[in-house]
Design an enzyme around this catalytic site. Structure first.
Site, PDB file in Angstrom:
ATOM      1  N   SER A 115      24.709 -14.224 -13.950  1.00 42.13           N
ATOM      2  CA  SER A 115      23.581 -13.989 -13.282  1.00 42.13           C
ATOM      3  C   SER A 115      22.606 -12.489 -13.318  1.00 42.13           C
ATOM      4  O   SER A 115      21.776 -13.145 -13.457  1.00 42.13           O
ATOM      5  CB  SER A 115      23.355 -14.119 -12.279  1.00 42.13           C
ATOM      6  OG  SER A 115      24.270 -15.798 -11.374  1.00 42.13           O
ATOM      7  N   HIS A 132      19.586 -22.950  -0.646  1.00 43.17           N
ATOM      8  CA  HIS A 132      18.849 -22.338  -0.528  1.00 43.17           C
ATOM      9  C   HIS A 132      17.931 -22.576  -0.139  1.00 43.17           C
ATOM     10  O   HIS A 132      17.242 -21.931   0.680  1.00 43.17           O
ATOM     11  CB  HIS A 132      18.529 -21.084  -1.535  1.00 43.17           C
ATOM     12  CG  HIS A 132      19.574 -20.467  -2.153  1.00 43.17           C
ATOM     13  ND1 HIS A 132      20.477 -20.771  -3.515  1.00 43.17           N
ATOM     14  CD2 HIS A 132      20.478 -19.432  -1.459  1.00 43.17           C
ATOM     15  CE1 HIS A 132      21.572 -19.789  -3.207  1.00 43.17           C
ATOM     16  NE2 HIS A 132      21.444 -19.422  -2.605  1.00 43.17           N
ATOM     17  N   CYS A 150      19.563 -17.647  -6.953  1.00 46.47           N
ATOM     18  CA  CYS A 150      19.431 -18.958  -6.930  1.00 46.47           C
ATOM     19  C   CYS A 150      19.428 -19.439  -8.088  1.00 46.47           C
ATOM     20  O   CYS A 150      18.921 -19.216  -9.178  1.00 46.47           O
ATOM     21  CB  CYS A 150      18.626 -19.200  -5.825  1.00 46.47           C
ATOM     22  SG  CYS A 150      18.404 -21.032  -5.603  1.00 46.47           S
TER      23      CYS A 150
END
Length: 623
Positions: free
Chosen positions: A325, A370, A383
């Site tokens: 990420s 989310h 996310c």
């Protein structure tokens, strides 16, 4: 009777006369031949034998240059030279090599390791080149050989400067080391440039800046006696010493980064965004480079080579890991620059994402989802579904090109040897390498930094520095200047830089603001490391070591340690005026927020100053 006697005497006189004449003729012929030969030697062959005579009396010897020193940014000496005496044998001058070595062993210790190294080096050199049989002689051993040296023709004590690394393991992966020239290197180097030189840079800065550090060889013309001993120096051309090298590296910060990693495997790279200078470059575990300078023992080398922790492996520039990420801010910037999304555009996250018409679910780290998130919320909470959707909208071609703008998929060009390019997957790459077509699902995986996508810590640090610098990408460098020893001024090395065009310059402040919220927001994945002394912008990441099946769940406690996820974190600070950008990877460390981010915070504190990292509790969020 008298007449007979007179006749005999007359005959004897004639015989003597004849013999004298014959002898005189032969003597005359011999003298004539000698005179002719002398005339031939003095006239026709004079020049030839004059040269041979001079060659026997006068020798040309190379004079190796002194290798340049290496200093950190504050003038701390990182690579030095110290005098060392070695006992060397010129093979072609020794009648019985084995017997000579046995006799030498009576003067000083010569063990099996010395003999084995001698045999190995002997095979690598010409017979007229000296080969060391003993290294690092003590003063007592030098004196002992001086007394008995006349008994050993072809054996000499040689003094040379040997490289030493005062900071040992702390700088091994940065500086590399020098070692004796091997056969492969001997075939590729200019032998004239390395005449009389036994050492060459083998890795790191030592290898990358070999031409600067090595210098230029000199020569001296000496007169020798029949034993080959030097009587006097006739003329000389002094060597040009190597230039001293000055690095951006801060050895105190290097120490802090090493201590922050502790005994964990991983890497830390810190860069000054303002000039691309590498402030720290740590690969853990490390090794003692001094072991390699004069030839490491087989036992020590095997221990390093076969260690499961791979201490010889420079993870900072050679380690290729899924970035996870940590690439999400760069993907978000790519989406804005490509015009396929806006900062406020929302994406609903139910906990998974499926391509239209397909049943396969690409899961988010939060199984419950989310809800609807915009770009800021997606970066702060990391996310996955938001970035699956964004990557799908961009398509692999635009996604690849936008990530390539930040240097992913190619070497940064940092001046440390052995850098790997990582891998930024593309349609063309898959067709060329795997002979397969690209599938839309693979685009989604690239969008969250997984799959075939690989990046090195130095790439992540350089990309983070570019983000902090509002798109001004500067090639990371360790060396900033070189100087001739004793010269008053240093010669600065040129910068290589470019500007990343994202269309709207305001996008930089947007993404930087979102990265700051990763640390400052109560829902940020790196909220543990927020500081009261300065603002930090960052992004956490977790990289899978193996793929988890659709119906399987990942449990760190039930997974072997070396199969657990890697923990990553990128950051820069202060947000308003960035002076340092950091990339951290902790192999098999789990979550980036709990493992890699605290390492980065300690590095930031060491550089910027700040209070000790506080322990902030609360729920673990995402990466």
């Amino acid at each position: 009777m008298l007449e007979d006697s007179l006749e005999d005497r007359s005959r004897q006189q004639r015989l003597v006369t004849v013999r004298a004449v014959v002898a005189g003729v032969f003597v005359s012929i011999g003298l004539a031949l000698i005179l002719m030969r002398l005339l031939h030697l003095q006239s026709t062959l004079h020049e030839h034998y004059s040269v041979l005579s001079k060659d026997n009396r006068v020798k040309i010897q190379p004079v190796p240059p002194t290798r340049g020193l290496i200093f950190d940014a504050k003038g701390v000496l990182l690579a030095d030279n110290h005098p060392s005496f070695s006992l060397e044998i010129t093979v072609e001058k020794v009648a019985n090599l084995a017997e000579t070595i046995d006799e030498l062993a009576k003067l000083m210790p010569i063990d099996d390791k010395d003999r084995a190294r001698f045999e190995r080096l002997k095979r690598q050199r010409m017979r007229f080149q000296a080969v060391p049989i003993r290294l690092n002689l003590t003063p007592a051993e030098v004196a002992r050989f001086a007394v008995d040296g006349h008994r050993f023709p072809g054996v000499d004590v040689n003094a040379e400067l040997i490289r030493t690394y005062p900071k040992s393991e702390l700088t091994a992966h940065v500086l590399g080391y020098v070692g004796r020239i091997n056969e492969r290197e001997l075939a590729s180097i200019d032998k004239g440039d390395y005449a009389g030189t036994n050492f060459i840079g083998k890795g790191g800065v030592e290898k990358a800046h070999e031409e600067v550090l090595h210098g230029r060889v000199g020569y001296q013309q000496v007169e020798v006696n029949a034993r080959g001993r030097i009587l006097r120096t006739l003329e000389s051309t002094p060597p040009v010493p190597g230039r001293d090298l000055y690095l951006y590296l801060d050895i105190a910060l290097q120490q802090a980064a090493t201590e922050a990693l502790g005994d964990r495997r991983g890497a830390v790279v810190a860069i000054d965004p303002r000039n691309g200078g590498v402030l720290a470059l740590v690969s853990n575990p490390s090794f003692d480079p001094n072991l390699f300078v004069e030839g490491i023992s087989q036992a020590d080398y095997d221990a390093l080579l076969h260690s499961p922790d791979k201490p010889l492996y420079n993870r900072a520039v050679r380690g290729q890991y899924p970035p996870g990420s940590t690439v999400k801010p760069f993907v978000a910037m790519g989406g804005l620059a490509a015009g396929v999304t806006t900062p406020k555009k929302g994406t609903y996250c139910p906990g998974s994402f499926s391509l239209p018409g397909q049943s396969h679910r690409f899961r988010c780290w939060r199984r419950s989802g989310h809800g609807t998130v915009n770009m800021e919320q997606a970066i702060v909470q990391s996310c996955d579904v938001y970035f699956y959707s964004l990557a799908n909208q961009m398509g692999i071609d635009r996604l690849h090109d936008r990530l390539a703008d930040f240097g992913f998929g190619e070497r940064t060009g940092v001046d440390v040897s052995g850098e790997q390019p990582g891998l930024l997957p593309s349609r063309e790459w898959k067709e060329r390498v795997r002979k397969q077509t690209w599938y839309p699902g693979e685009t989604l995986i690239v969008g969250i930094g997984q799959g075939a996508f690989l990046a090195t810590p130095i790439q992540l640090a350089a990309a983070t520095a570019a983000m902090a610098n509002h798109g001004h990408y500067i090639q990371p460098r360790l060396a900033y200047a070189s100087r001739i020893p004793g010269a008053p001024t240093a010669q600065k090395l040129p910068e290589v830089n470019r500007q990343i065009d994202v269309g709207n310059p305001g996008y930089w402040d947007l993404i930087i603001g979102y990265m700051a919220q990763v640390v400052e927001s109560g829902r940020g994945t790196a909220k543990r490391i927020r500081s009261k002394d300065y603002r930090i912008a960052g992004k956490t990441g977790t990289a899978q070591v193996f793929t988890v099946g659709q119906k399987e769940s990942y449990s760190a406690s039930k997974t072997p340690e070396r199969m657990r996820d890697h923990a990553l974190f990128i950051a820069f600070a202060p947000v308003e005026d960035p002076r340092i950008a950091v990339a951290v990877i902790v192999e098999n460390g789990g979550h980036g927020g709990s493992t890699a981010a605290p390492v980065a915070r300690q590095v930031l504190d060491a550089h910027l100053g700040g209070s000790k990292l506080s322990e902030i509790g609360g729920e673990e969020h995402g990466d």
